[in-house]
Scaffold this motif. Structure first.
Motif, PDB file in Angstrom:
ATOM      1  N   TRP A  13       0.862  -1.174   0.000  1.00  6.17           N
ATOM      2  CA  TRP A  13       0.000   0.000   0.000  1.00  6.17           C
ATOM      3  C   TRP A  13       0.907   1.235   0.000  1.00  6.17           C
ATOM      4  CZ3 TRP A  13      -5.019   0.899  -0.826  1.00  6.17           C
ATOM      5  CH2 TRP A  13      -5.925  -0.156  -0.687  1.00  6.17           C
ATOM      6  N   TYR A  14       0.638   2.117  -0.978  1.00  4.76           N
ATOM      7  CA  TYR A  14       1.332   3.394  -1.071  1.00  4.76           C
ATOM      8  C   TYR A  14       0.318   4.530  -0.897  1.00  4.76           C
ATOM      9  CZ  TYR A  14       5.771   1.559  -2.925  1.00  4.76           C
ATOM     10  OH  TYR A  14       6.969   0.923  -3.080  1.00  4.76           O
ATOM     11  N   VAL A  15       0.796   5.667  -0.395  1.00  5.14           N
ATOM     12  CA  VAL A  15      -0.026   6.865  -0.286  1.00  5.14           C
ATOM     13  C   VAL A  15       0.615   7.975  -1.100  1.00  5.14           C
ATOM     14  CG1 VAL A  15       1.121   7.643   1.855  1.00  5.14           C
ATOM     15  CG2 VAL A  15      -1.158   8.491   1.302  1.00  5.14           C
ATOM     16  N   GLN A  16      -0.223   8.773  -1.746  1.00  2.00           N
ATOM     17  CA  GLN A  16       0.261   9.912  -2.519  1.00  2.00           C
ATOM     18  C   GLN A  16      -0.530  11.154  -2.125  1.00  2.00           C
ATOM     19  OE1 GLN A  16      -0.165   9.755  -6.863  1.00  2.00           O
ATOM     20  NE2 GLN A  16       1.731  10.899  -7.098  1.00  2.00           N
ATOM     21  N   TYR A  17       0.162  12.097  -1.504  1.00  2.00           N
ATOM     22  CA  TYR A  17      -0.465  13.370  -1.168  1.00  2.00           C
ATOM     23  C   TYR A  17      -0.423  14.271  -2.395  1.00  2.00           C
ATOM     24  CZ  TYR A  17      -0.062  11.565   3.534  1.00  2.00           C
ATOM     25  OH  TYR A  17      -0.165  10.761   4.639  1.00  2.00           O
ATOM     26  N   PRO A  18      -1.299  15.250  -2.480  1.00  2.00           N
ATOM     27  CA  PRO A  18      -1.366  16.108  -3.671  1.00  2.00           C
ATOM     28  C   PRO A  18      -0.006  16.683  -4.048  1.00  2.00           C
ATOM     29  CG  PRO A  18      -3.225  16.547  -2.231  1.00  2.00           C
ATOM     30  CD  PRO A  18      -2.325  15.599  -1.486  1.00  2.00           C
ATOM     31  N   ASN A  19       0.309  16.579  -5.332  1.00  3.58           N
ATOM     32  CA  ASN A  19       1.542  17.141  -5.904  1.00  3.58           C
ATOM     33  C   ASN A  19       2.799  16.564  -5.258  1.00  3.58           C
ATOM     34  OD1 ASN A  19       0.091  18.947  -7.637  1.00  3.58           O
ATOM     35  ND2 ASN A  19      -0.330  20.194  -5.828  1.00  3.58           N
ATOM     36  N   GLN A  20       2.723  15.329  -4.816  1.00  2.00           N
ATOM     37  CA  GLN A  20       3.894  14.682  -4.233  1.00  2.00           C
ATOM     38  C   GLN A  20       4.091  13.301  -4.838  1.00  2.00           C
ATOM     39  OE1 GLN A  20       4.338  14.734   0.023  1.00  2.00           O
ATOM     40  NE2 GLN A  20       3.294  16.693   0.244  1.00  2.00           N
ATOM     41  N   GLY A  21       5.229  12.713  -4.537  1.00  2.00           N
ATOM     42  CA  GLY A  21       5.497  11.351  -4.957  1.00  2.00           C
ATOM     43  C   GLY A  21       4.773  10.366  -4.056  1.00  2.00           C
ATOM     44  N   LEU A  22       5.113   9.093  -4.207  1.00  2.00           N
ATOM     45  CA  LEU A  22       4.456   8.042  -3.437  1.00  2.00           C
ATOM     46  C   LEU A  22       5.296   7.680  -2.215  1.00  2.00           C
ATOM     47  CD1 LEU A  22       3.361   7.679  -6.444  1.00  2.00           C
ATOM     48  CD2 LEU A  22       2.732   5.397  -5.692  1.00  2.00           C
ATOM     49  N   GLN A  23       4.607   7.316  -1.143  1.00  2.00           N
ATOM     50  CA  GLN A  23       5.273   6.887   0.079  1.00  2.00           C
ATOM     51  C   GLN A  23       4.729   5.525   0.468  1.00  2.00           C
ATOM     52  OE1 GLN A  23       4.493   9.356   3.513  1.00  2.00           O
ATOM     53  NE2 GLN A  23       6.258   8.573   4.632  1.00  2.00           N
ATOM     54  N   LEU A  24       5.624   4.589   0.796  1.00  2.00           N
ATOM     55  CA  LEU A  24       5.184   3.261   1.191  1.00  2.00           C
ATOM     56  C   LEU A  24       4.561   3.312   2.578  1.00  2.00           C
ATOM     57  CD1 LEU A  24       5.223   0.187   0.478  1.00  2.00           C
ATOM     58  CD2 LEU A  24       7.321   0.061   1.849  1.00  2.00           C
ATOM     59  N   LEU A  25       3.333   2.788   2.688  1.00  2.00           N
ATOM     60  CA  LEU A  25       2.682   2.659   3.995  1.00  2.00           C
ATOM     61  C   LEU A  25       3.057   1.339   4.655  1.00  2.00           C
ATOM     62  CD1 LEU A  25      -0.981   3.850   3.335  1.00  2.00           C
ATOM     63  CD2 LEU A  25       0.730   4.993   4.748  1.00  2.00           C
ATOM     64  N   LEU A  26       2.983   0.256   3.873  1.00  2.00           N
ATOM     65  CA  LEU A  26       3.300  -1.072   4.400  1.00  2.00           C
ATOM     66  C   LEU A  26       3.422  -2.044   3.237  1.00  2.00           C
ATOM     67  CD1 LEU A  26       0.308  -2.560   4.070  1.00  2.00           C
ATOM     68  CD2 LEU A  26      -0.144  -1.328   6.195  1.00  2.00           C
ATOM     69  N   LYS A  27       4.007  -3.224   3.556  1.00  2.00           N
ATOM     70  CA  LYS A  27       4.142  -4.241   2.514  1.00  2.00           C
ATOM     71  C   LYS A  27       4.033  -5.629   3.122  1.00  2.00           C
ATOM     72  CE  LYS A  27       9.239  -4.162   2.624  1.00  2.00           C
ATOM     73  NZ  LYS A  27      10.470  -3.876   1.844  1.00  2.00           N
ATOM     74  N   TYR A  28       3.524  -6.553   2.328  1.00  2.00           N
ATOM     75  CA  TYR A  28       3.443  -7.965   2.692  1.00  2.00           C
ATOM     76  C   TYR A  28       4.411  -8.732   1.803  1.00  2.00           C
ATOM     77  CZ  TYR A  28       1.853 -12.765   2.705  1.00  2.00           C
ATOM     78  OH  TYR A  28       1.816 -14.133   2.765  1.00  2.00           O
ATOM     79  N   THR A  29       5.320  -9.461   2.469  1.00  2.00           N
ATOM     80  CA  THR A  29       6.315 -10.221   1.700  1.00  2.00           C
ATOM     81  C   THR A  29       6.433 -11.642   2.228  1.00  2.00           C
ATOM     82  OG1 THR A  29       8.063  -9.357   3.130  1.00  2.00           O
ATOM     83  CG2 THR A  29       7.654  -8.179   1.068  1.00  2.00           C
ATOM     84  N   SER A  30       5.294 -12.258   2.450  1.00  2.00           N
ATOM     85  CA  SER A  30       5.211 -13.670   2.825  1.00  2.00           C
ATOM     86  C   SER A  30       5.592 -13.967   4.264  1.00  2.00           C
ATOM     87  CB  SER A  30       6.101 -14.537   1.909  1.00  2.00           C
ATOM     88  OG  SER A  30       5.837 -14.280   0.574  1.00  2.00           O
ATOM     89  N   ALA A  31       5.641 -12.972   5.094  1.00  2.00           N
ATOM     90  CA  ALA A  31       5.908 -13.197   6.516  1.00  2.00           C
ATOM     91  C   ALA A  31       4.568 -13.135   7.268  1.00  2.00           C
ATOM     92  CB  ALA A  31       6.915 -12.180   7.039  1.00  2.00           C
ATOM     93  N   ALA A  32       4.461 -12.300   8.274  1.00  2.00           N
ATOM     94  CA  ALA A  32       3.220 -12.196   9.043  1.00  2.00           C
ATOM     95  C   ALA A  32       2.083 -11.705   8.167  1.00  2.00           C
ATOM     96  CB  ALA A  32       3.422 -11.236  10.216  1.00  2.00           C
TER      97      ALA A  32
END
Lengths: 114, 114
Positions: B35-54
């Motif tokens: 999940w990424y978030v993008q605020y107006p007129n900005q790039g993307l920021q990673l919120l979280l990721k799932y990579t086969s762990a919890a």
């Protein structure tokens, strides 16, 4: 420092112009990316560089020419663009290509082609 | 081919209410999910990721997401919305072992009512 910088912030160019977008990171990342994002659409991957070598080209037209002169810099050279190429161009970097490494995005360059 | 579908292009909640943004993935094997978030007129920021762990993944800014293989879902939640959460949210997928080739969903715009 977890910042990816992009210059310029805004660019307006004619269809016959040649211009370049610049991306820089000083996090020691060895993978760098270009994305294109049209208004109200998700980003689409264009190119991936790994250890300064082009690793992925997502069938991007030749009027877009990427260049990675060193591990910190990524350029996107633009020539003979079309109005439909107007978009936000995002650069990103990650420690390595592949794996589970997070991509860090810059703020983007908003390109308008007249 | 892998893909993600975000249900609802626009979600509006009241400040202090639960935030639920829906994402379903399509893949023959469990992929990496982001999940990424993008605020107006900005790039993307990673919120979280799932990579086969919890399967329950906690991210930044109080967000979390749960990977449910049986439902092929990776919904994003936050117990109490803040005005500062107003932004565009992208669910994304990549093949296991290749977090470089991220494919983004169409995005969900989150609005917060005072």
């Amino acid at each position: 420092d977890t910042e990816v910088t992009q210059t310029p912030k805004h660019l307006v160019m004619g269809m016959t112009n040649k211009k370049s977008l610049k991306c820089e990171q000083h996090m020691g990342h060895r993978a760098m990316y270009w994305y294109k994002q049209k208004a109200k659409k998700p980003p689409e991957l264009m190119f991936v560089y790994s250890y300064e070598k082009l690793s992925i080209n997502e069938s991007v037209p030749s009027r877009f020419s990427p260049e990675c002169p060193n591990s910190s810099l990524l350029n996107l050279h633009l020539h003979a663009l079309q109005p439909e190429d107007s978009a936000l161009y995002l650069c990103a970097s990650s420690p390595r290509e592949g794996g589970t490494d997070t991509q860090y995005f810059g703020p983007g360059t908003r390109l308008t082609v007249l | 081919a892998q893909s993600v579908t975000q249900l609802g292009s626009h979600v509006s909640v009241s400040e202090g209410a639960l935030v639920l943004l829906r994402c379903n993935y399509s893949s023959s094997v469990p992929p990496y999910l982001f999940w990424y978030v993008q605020y107006p007129n900005q790039g993307l920021q990673l919120l979280l990721k799932y990579t086969s762990a919890a399967t329950l993944v906690k991210g930044i800014n109080g967000f979390e997401a749960e990977f449910k293989k049986s439902e092929t879902s990776f919904h994003l939640t936050k117990p109490s919305a803040h005005m500062s959460d107003a932004a565009e949210y992208f669910c994304a997928v990549s093949p296991v072992g290749s977090a470089s080739k991220i494919i983004f969903g169409s995005g969900t715009r989150l609005s917060i009512r005072p």
